[in-house]
Structures are given as C-alpha cells and as structure tokens.
Design an enzyme around this catalytic site. Structure first.
Site, PDB file in Angstrom:
ATOM      1  N   SER A 207     -11.440 -37.033  19.089  1.00  0.00           N
ATOM      2  CA  SER A 207     -12.138 -36.971  17.750  1.00  0.00           C
ATOM      3  C   SER A 207     -12.340 -38.197  16.806  1.00  0.00           C
ATOM      4  O   SER A 207     -12.924 -39.064  17.391  1.00  0.00           O
ATOM      5  CB  SER A 207     -10.882 -35.923  17.177  1.00  0.00           C
ATOM      6  OG  SER A 207     -11.596 -35.553  15.803  1.00  0.00           O
TER       7      SER A 207
ATOM      8  N   ASP B  88     -17.511 -37.179  12.682  1.00  0.00           N
ATOM      9  CA  ASP B  88     -16.439 -37.878  13.354  1.00  0.00           C
ATOM     10  C   ASP B  88     -16.735 -38.026  14.875  1.00  0.00           C
ATOM     11  O   ASP B  88     -17.867 -37.764  15.375  1.00  0.00           O
ATOM     12  CB  ASP B  88     -15.121 -37.054  13.197  1.00  0.00           C
ATOM     13  CG  ASP B  88     -15.115 -35.924  13.937  1.00  0.00           C
ATOM     14  OD1 ASP B  88     -15.903 -35.265  13.908  1.00  0.00           O
ATOM     15  OD2 ASP B  88     -13.825 -35.520  14.150  1.00  0.00           O
TER      16      ASP B  88
ATOM     17  N   ASP C 267     -16.305 -36.310  17.586  1.00  0.00           N
ATOM     18  CA  ASP C 267     -16.623 -35.173  18.283  1.00  0.00           C
ATOM     19  C   ASP C 267     -17.469 -34.280  17.615  1.00  0.00           C
ATOM     20  O   ASP C 267     -17.845 -33.146  18.039  1.00  0.00           O
ATOM     21  CB  ASP C 267     -15.583 -34.571  18.937  1.00  0.00           C
ATOM     22  CG  ASP C 267     -14.543 -34.049  18.268  1.00  0.00           C
ATOM     23  OD1 ASP C 267     -14.550 -34.320  17.186  1.00  0.00           O
ATOM     24  OD2 ASP C 267     -13.966 -32.814  18.610  1.00  0.00           O
TER      25      ASP C 267
END
Length: 445
Positions: A102, A241, A243
């Site tokens: 992430s 972000d 992902d």
C-alpha cells in the site's frame, strides 16, 4: 489462536526479512490454495501486484505455492487492489491475491487475499490459512499440478468497470485534473479512465522503476501535487496511494481534502438522489467529530468502527450501508466495488464537480473539522500500552477531554508504532493531551 502472519490488512513486512520472504510467500500460496481448493473444477487464483521490485520475487513464490497444490494461476501484472478484487469475482476464481504494501516504502511488501466473492477474507479464513501453514502441504500429483498464465486484457476490463460507476451522460470535457499515481499500481489505469471521460489530465507518479513507489508522491506525500495543481491552474488534484485503494484530493487552491470531506460529499449526493442505504455512513474512530456533526445535521448517522477498511466493510454489510471509508482516504462504495477504490471515488467526485458547476474548494468543504492531532511513537518491542504509567496518562487525558472531545490510542497493525489521536474544540488542550501521552509511551518504549 495468536496470529503470526495476518495483520489488519493481510500480511505485510520488510522484504527478505520478517514475514515477507520467498519461502513464506510459497507457504502462503500452498496453505491458501489448499483452503480454497474445492469442487471438481480446475481451481484458479488471480494474482496482481503493484510496482515494487520485490513484487517479481513474491509473485513467483506464490505461483510456485499455488501450482504445487493444484491451483491454476492467472497473473495480471500491476493493477490496483480493487481491480484484483473485481477480477476475482468476475472471472469466477476461487481466490484473489494482491501483492502490495500500500502506502509503505518500496522496501516493504505485503499480500492481501480475496475470497471468490471479491471481498477480503474473514478472520476465520485467515486463521484457517495460518493453521495450514504449520502443516505439511498436501502437494498435487504430477499430472494435477497447476498451470500459470498472464492475461493482457485486465487493464481494459478494470478501466471499463470504473467508467461504468458514473452516469452515462457525464463527461469531464471541461475539467483539468492532476492525477498522482504514486509510481504505483494505478499508473496506467487511473489517468486512462479519467482521460477517456474527456478530462485534460496532467500526470504525476507514473514512471515506476521498482524503488520509487510512494517516494515523494502519492496520497501520503502531497507537496508535489499541491504545487502542480496551483501551477497548472487545474480544477482538482487526485492523489492515490501505492495500490490505489486510497484517495486524497487537492482543491484548486492547493488545499488538502481528506477522506472525511469526500465521504460527506458522496453521502450528501447519494441522499439527494435517493440511492443512499443504511441511513448514513460507516467510518472509523479516527474520523473527525466535524463529520459526525455534519451528517447529524442532514439527518444521517455516522457509525464508527475500529481502524481498518475491513472493519468498515464488515459493519457496512451488517447494517446495509453502501458508503463507508476512512479519513486516510479509503472509500468503499459497495454499489461499485467490494473494497476501497480510489479511482471509483475520484470519478464520483469529478461527476459532482461537473453537475454542480462549482469549484472544488466550495464543493469539498461541507463542514469545518474540529482541531484534531495525531502523533506516532515508534517502539522497539514489548507492549507499551500495557505499562501502568501509560495507562495513567491515557486516563488523565480522557478525563480532561470528557464531554469536550475524543481520545483514540491504538497500536498500528502494520508498523511498530503507537498512534495517539485526540480531537476537541480547544486546540491547545488537544495538543497538551497528545503530547503527555506520547511522552509516557516514549518513556517505556
């Protein structure tokens, strides 16, 4: 049973140490494959990833694990987490896997698992997989070993799906939009979807090299996009972000718009159209008191959960809600996705900009947040929150804020951090309470 691998959002750690090694990834593939292998059909798993250098290693290890227990593997290459959730369900796969840490730096990586319905796994499934990881894997017979292949149309499928999340009559032809993809998983699909809907798109963070994900760009590093929005005269900036399950916006004046304001706008529009379900919004304990007061003022409720989009989703499903999220930018719109989707949420906001014909600085400022302060204290080991001195500092803070604010203390589920958050109408009081607790944690950390 104590968890050894799964945290608040799958499995995450520093690559080639801790939990994120090739051998652990292969073991996860074998255990998850065994757990989700069922029926007489050829079982299949969809695997996607972000742009981290270590994604190649983790992907190869997972493929080895899944195929060794008889599961076929479909690899998509870099795609957002919500795209993998969508494809898992649409392709009738038995399991979906996203390789990503992430918003963390490139040195970290993680593994997120989705069930055949496209939703993140339950606690029971995660515990069952952990138990299987301690057992000898049930390897397939040579003729039953799985096959692996890459598909080329995954990006197109996802772009088509996110464009369908807004009305067919909506176009962005008059909008200038800065899109920051954090050199991450959405570096191709998010700008393409917005451009195909007519907007003039200015891109940031779309040249991944394996080690620059989230580095000075994206939803956790906003200086670059703020400057670009103001410099280019853009109508709005979209920051994703690594992902792309998280969204932060920048208005035309270069000001940050967090998840609370985004939820307020989307919920208001859905209520006006009669499409809002559940009578309100689901968010976490971290959402600002200002959001709660705003929603109450228009007759809606704010349901709070523990931190983590999975907890938000569980409450949404229980209560029949179709919008939820986190102040940090996770936006779950259950009418269009089974997990947080920054691109879908961004399109909904752009659609509102077009329909309202008002600047983002007006449209995305529906309430004044009360003063809120969050500080993180890193610790080396142990359980600082169990210390008597920390407990006393927390109790004193709660007593001081009683009736005038809120205090939330928690250990991070992904990093060795204690997060201390307080909010209230008196900013000086909030800062005093947070600093006192942080000092107490540092003394024992």
């Amino acid at each position: 049973m104590t968890r050894k691998f799964f945290g608040t959002d799958g499995i995450r750690g520093r690559t080639n140490s801790d939990k994120m090694t090739a051998s652990t990834a292969m073991c996860i593939g074998q255990a998850a494959g065994a757990h989700f292998r069922r029926g007489t059909h050829r079982n299949r798993v969809v695997i996607g990833k972000d742009t981290r250098l270590s994604g190649y290693m983790v992907e190869s290890a997972l493929v080895a694990g899944f195929t060794s227990v008889g599961m076929d593997v479909i690899m998509t290459g870099p795609l957002p987490t919500p795209a993998i959730a969508m494809l898992t369900h649409e392709m009738r796969a038995d399991l979906g896997v996203m390789i990503s840490a992430s918003h963390n730096p490139y040195e970290d990586n993680g593994i997120k698992l989705f069930g055949p319905d496209g939703f993140k796994l339950s606690d029971e499934d995660e515990m069952a997989i952990e138990a299987l990881m301690d057992e000898r894997p049930q390897l397939a017979e040579p003729q039953d070993i799985g096959r692996a292949r890459r598909i080329e149309d995954a990006r197109g499928r996802y772009i088509h799906a996110v464009k369908q999340s807004i009305g067919p009559d909506v176009r962005f032809d008059d909008l200038k939009v800065v899109v920051d993809c954090a050199h991450g998983a959405a570096y191709q699909v998010a700008p393409s979807a917005i451009w195909e809907l007519g907007a003039e798109v200015i891109t940031l963070g779309v040249t991944p090299n394996g080690t620059n994900i989230n580095d000075g760009v994206g939803s956790t590093s906003l200086d670059a996009i703020k400057a670009k929005v103001v410099e280019s005269g853009a109508d709005i900036g979209i920051a994703l972000d690594g992902d792309a399950d998280r969204l932060i916006l920048i208005d035309e004046k270069g000001r940050t718009v967090d998840g609370d304001q985004i939820m307020a706008l989307i919920a208001t529009r859905m209520m006006e159209k009669g499409t809002l379900r559940g009578g309100g919004v689901v968010a976490t304990v971290m959402s600002n008191l200002g959001l709660e007061r705003y929603l109450a003022g228009i007759g809606l409720t704010l349901e709070r959960t523990k931190v983590g989009d999975r907890h938000v989703l569980e409450r949404m499903k229980q209560g029949g809600f179709n919008i939820g999220g986190e102040q940090s930018g996770h936006m779950i719109l259950l009418d269009h996705a089974t997990t947080g989707d920054g691109t879908v949420a961004a399109l909904r906001v752009l659609s509102s900009l077009v329909r309202a014909n008002r600047p983002a600085s007006e449209l995305l400022h529906l309430f004044d947040p009360v003063p809120q302060l969050l500080k993180n204290v890193r610790y080396d080991g142990g359980e600082p929150l169990q210390a008597q001195s920390v407990g006393k500092a927390i109790a004193d803070g709660e007593a001081e804020l009683a009736g005038r604010g809120r205090l939330v203390i928690r250990a991070s589920g992904t990093e060795p951090l204690i997060r201390v958050m307080a909010e209230g109408d008196d900013a000086a009081q909030v800062e005093r309470v947070v600093d006192s607790i942080c000092d107490a944690v540092r003394a024992v950390a």
